[in-house]
Design a protein around this motif. Structure first.
Motif, PDB file in Angstrom:
ATOM      1  N   ARG A   1       2.420  62.153 -22.305  1.00  0.00           N
ATOM      2  CA  ARG A   1       2.827  61.157 -23.297  1.00  0.00           C
ATOM      3  C   ARG A   1       2.613  59.734 -22.798  1.00  0.00           C
ATOM      4  NH1 ARG A   1       8.511  63.150 -23.047  1.00  0.00           N
ATOM      5  NH2 ARG A   1       9.068  61.252 -24.189  1.00  0.00           N
ATOM      6  N   SER A   2       2.091  59.563 -21.587  1.00  0.00           N
ATOM      7  CA  SER A   2       1.899  58.229 -21.027  1.00  0.00           C
ATOM      8  C   SER A   2       0.820  57.457 -21.775  1.00  0.00           C
ATOM      9  CB  SER A   2       1.513  58.320 -19.551  1.00  0.00           C
ATOM     10  OG  SER A   2       2.556  58.853 -18.782  1.00  0.00           O
ATOM     11  N   ILE A   3       1.024  56.166 -21.923  1.00  0.00           N
ATOM     12  CA  ILE A   3      -0.018  55.303 -22.480  1.00  0.00           C
ATOM     13  C   ILE A   3      -1.169  55.263 -21.479  1.00  0.00           C
ATOM     14  CG2 ILE A   3      -0.603  52.947 -23.198  1.00  0.00           C
ATOM     15  CD1 ILE A   3       2.353  52.539 -23.890  1.00  0.00           C
ATOM     16  N   PRO A   4      -2.409  55.490 -21.916  1.00  0.00           N
ATOM     17  CA  PRO A   4      -3.551  55.431 -20.993  1.00  0.00           C
ATOM     18  C   PRO A   4      -3.609  54.094 -20.263  1.00  0.00           C
ATOM     19  CG  PRO A   4      -4.213  56.370 -23.095  1.00  0.00           C
ATOM     20  CD  PRO A   4      -2.820  55.873 -23.280  1.00  0.00           C
TER      21      PRO A   4
ATOM     22  N   GLY B   1       4.372  51.927 -15.717  1.00  0.00           N
ATOM     23  CA  GLY B   1       3.794  52.962 -16.571  1.00  0.00           C
ATOM     24  C   GLY B   1       4.765  53.229 -17.697  1.00  0.00           C
ATOM     25  N   VAL B   2       4.283  53.374 -18.927  1.00  0.00           N
ATOM     26  CA  VAL B   2       5.150  53.483 -20.100  1.00  0.00           C
ATOM     27  C   VAL B   2       4.689  54.647 -20.972  1.00  0.00           C
ATOM     28  CG1 VAL B   2       6.113  52.244 -22.090  1.00  0.00           C
ATOM     29  CG2 VAL B   2       5.480  50.967 -20.025  1.00  0.00           C
ATOM     30  N   LEU B   3       5.634  55.354 -21.574  1.00  0.00           N
ATOM     31  CA  LEU B   3       5.290  56.435 -22.484  1.00  0.00           C
ATOM     32  C   LEU B   3       4.884  55.885 -23.849  1.00  0.00           C
ATOM     33  CD1 LEU B   3       8.019  59.129 -21.694  1.00  0.00           C
ATOM     34  CD2 LEU B   3       5.791  58.762 -20.618  1.00  0.00           C
ATOM     35  N   SER B   4       4.080  56.648 -24.566  1.00  0.00           N
ATOM     36  CA  SER B   4       3.440  56.149 -25.786  1.00  0.00           C
ATOM     37  C   SER B   4       4.426  55.788 -26.884  1.00  0.00           C
ATOM     38  CB  SER B   4       2.438  57.182 -26.311  1.00  0.00           C
ATOM     39  OG  SER B   4       3.095  58.409 -26.561  1.00  0.00           O
ATOM     40  N   GLU B   5       5.594  56.458 -26.937  1.00  0.00           N
ATOM     41  CA  GLU B   5       6.538  56.170 -28.019  1.00  0.00           C
ATOM     42  C   GLU B   5       7.436  54.981 -27.719  1.00  0.00           C
ATOM     43  OE1 GLU B   5       8.545  59.436 -25.488  1.00  0.00           O
ATOM     44  OE2 GLU B   5       6.526  58.886 -26.137  1.00  0.00           O
ATOM     45  N   LYS B   6       7.260  54.342 -26.553  1.00  0.00           N
ATOM     46  CA  LYS B   6       8.121  53.244 -26.144  1.00  0.00           C
ATOM     47  C   LYS B   6       7.523  51.883 -26.503  1.00  0.00           C
ATOM     48  CE  LYS B   6      11.140  56.001 -24.324  1.00  0.00           C
ATOM     49  NZ  LYS B   6      12.503  56.143 -24.887  1.00  0.00           N
TER      50      LYS B   6
END
Length: 453
Positions: free
Chosen positions: A385-388, A355-360
């Motif tokens: 902030r997680s990427i869907p 799982g990755v946050l959107s700004e990464k």
């Protein structure tokens, strides 16, 4: 839990909720004056103790913990300020090796709250945003350390350096772990731009201790050090990791420090990068205790490293099957993770729960992990902030193909099915990675379900 303890637990939770109501860490304000103003009203608690400050892209928390552990083994009363927390908020502020109690949290919050409110009103009157979560956290951390009191504080920056709120303090030692691309939307698009921002923690009369750096990053650190007339102690020149050998539960190191060679040091952490972090930590402690002229005593150094922990960094949270949690959240961290898995663990197949946050840089992480992955379980943490899941799964399929990618809206489903897959074959490993928040949630999940029993 006693009634008294239960009361402070509830009050501690209320403090955290009050901080969460402020602008979050993902959107820091590039400013120092409000934090400085609040601390000034409090009598500048950050001036009550010497500070070792750390900036960099990866390895800050692990290196901070090593520095703090060695200093504490010398009998110093230490403060440690790191972020983000893995499971409990109190992990961010540590005194003498222990996260602060809820009672200490509440008492210090009550001390600073009137001044925080006063600065909020001043900012509102000037048409500026109120103090952010991290600005108030910084004030709280310095207040706790002054109240303790501590002999020395090891302080990790939140983001960047120059305008990070921790930079209101003048550190005696400015430590830099490896600098790479991360937070490019805020710190800069190139390593040089990012390093220029991080170099802002270098102050006059400070000493710089730096890990080996990309040439562009090193040029910025050297320039900032020269402008501040700060001596620079560099890995590969003034100190180095001579060797690291895989050992049960970690590795054995030989390090050339500033003041001599230290042999057969046991470090209970996995990964070549942790050996490099240890070399930086030793040089920083040598610099703090004796300006690099005095060799560290064997017993305190050995004790400090042997007892170090780095939660969320290649942390074993489950057996039968083996489950590792690693908070790698950028390509540089993913490369360190992949290298460590190949050297320190002997598994034929790996499933990554990701799982990755959107700004990464999700693509950058995926490109590193793809060559060693037999399956990818794409999911999301509780962070807004997680990427869907569907978006991250599509991005993963574009890199590794559809056969390897399995998507799960629920983190528990992703992890439990990964464990089931690992149990169905031989020599299979589960690795949870991509986000500190995700790592923390799985640590809690593992503890609740007794995966190490």
């Amino acid at each position: 839990m006693s009634e008294h303890e239960d009361e402070y637990t509830e009050q501690g939770r209320a403090v955290y909720e009050a901080l969460l109501a402020r602008t979050g860490e993902g959107a820091p304000q590039p400013r120092l004056e409000p934090t400085r103003r609040t601390l000034d009203l409090l009598g500048d608690p950050q001036r009550a103790f010497p500070i070792i400050q750390l900036a960099g892209t990866n390895g800050k928390t692990s290196t901070s913990r090593m520095i703090e552990g060695i200093l504490r083994s010398y009998g110093l009363r230490t403060g440690l300020f790191t972020s983000p927390h893995l499971v409990h908020f109190n992990e961010r502020i540590v005194v003498d090796g222990e996260p602060i109690s809820n009672e200490t949290l509440v008492r210090n919050w009550e001390d600073i709250q009137p001044y925080v409110n006063m600065v909020d009103l001043e900012l509102e009157g000037a048409g500026e945003p109120a103090l952010t979560f991290f600005e108030v956290l910084t004030v709280l951390g310095f207040a706790v350390f002054a109240d303790a009191p501590v002999d020395v504080a090891v302080v990790e920056v939140g983001m960047g350096g120059e305008w990070d709120s921790t930079n209101v303090a003048d550190a005696q030692i400015a430590v830099f772990t490896p600098i790479d691309l991360d937070h490019t939307n805020r710190l800069g698009k190139t390593i040089s731009e990012i390093a220029r921002t991080k170099a802002g923690i270098i102050k006059p009369a400070a000493t710089v201790v730096t890990a080996a750096q990309h040439p562009d990053a090193m040029a910025q650190l050297v320039n900032a050090a020269e402008l501040s007339e700060a001596p620079i102690i560099a890995q590969g020149v003034d100190f180095e990791l001579i060797s690291d050998v895989v050992a049960v539960g970690g590795q054995v190191l030989n390090v050339r420090g500033r003041a001599g060679v230290y042999s057969d040091l046991y470090l209970p952490l996995y990964g070549d990068h942790q050996g490099q972090n240890a070399a930086v930590a030793i040089a920083a402690v040598e610099t703090f205790l004796g300006n690099g002229l005095q060799r560290l005593s064997t017993d305190p150094l050995t004790e400090g490293l042997t007892e170090v922990e780095s939660p969320g960094r290649l942390q074993l949270v489950g057996i039968e099957p083996t489950v590792l949690v690693d908070a790698a959240h950028n390509p540089h961290g993913a490369r360190s993770l992949a290298a460590a898995l190949g050297k320190y663990f002997d598994f034929r197949e790996i499933v990554f729960v990701l799982g990755v946050l959107s700004e990464k840089d999700a693509e950058g992480i995926l490109e590193v992990l793809a060559p060693i992955a037999q399956r990818l379980h794409i999911t999301t943490s509780a962070s807004t902030r997680s990427i869907p899941v569907d978006e991250l799964a599509d991005r993963a399929r574009a890199i590794v193909g559809p056969a390897l990618v399995h998507s799960y809206d629920n983190l528990e489903d992703a992890v439990f099915e990964a464990r089931d897959w690992a149990n169905e074959g031989e020599s299979r490993l589960v690795v949870v990675t991509g986000s500190v928040v995700l790592a923390g949630e799985v640590v809690e999940l593992a503890e609740a379900n007794g995966w190490k029993k």
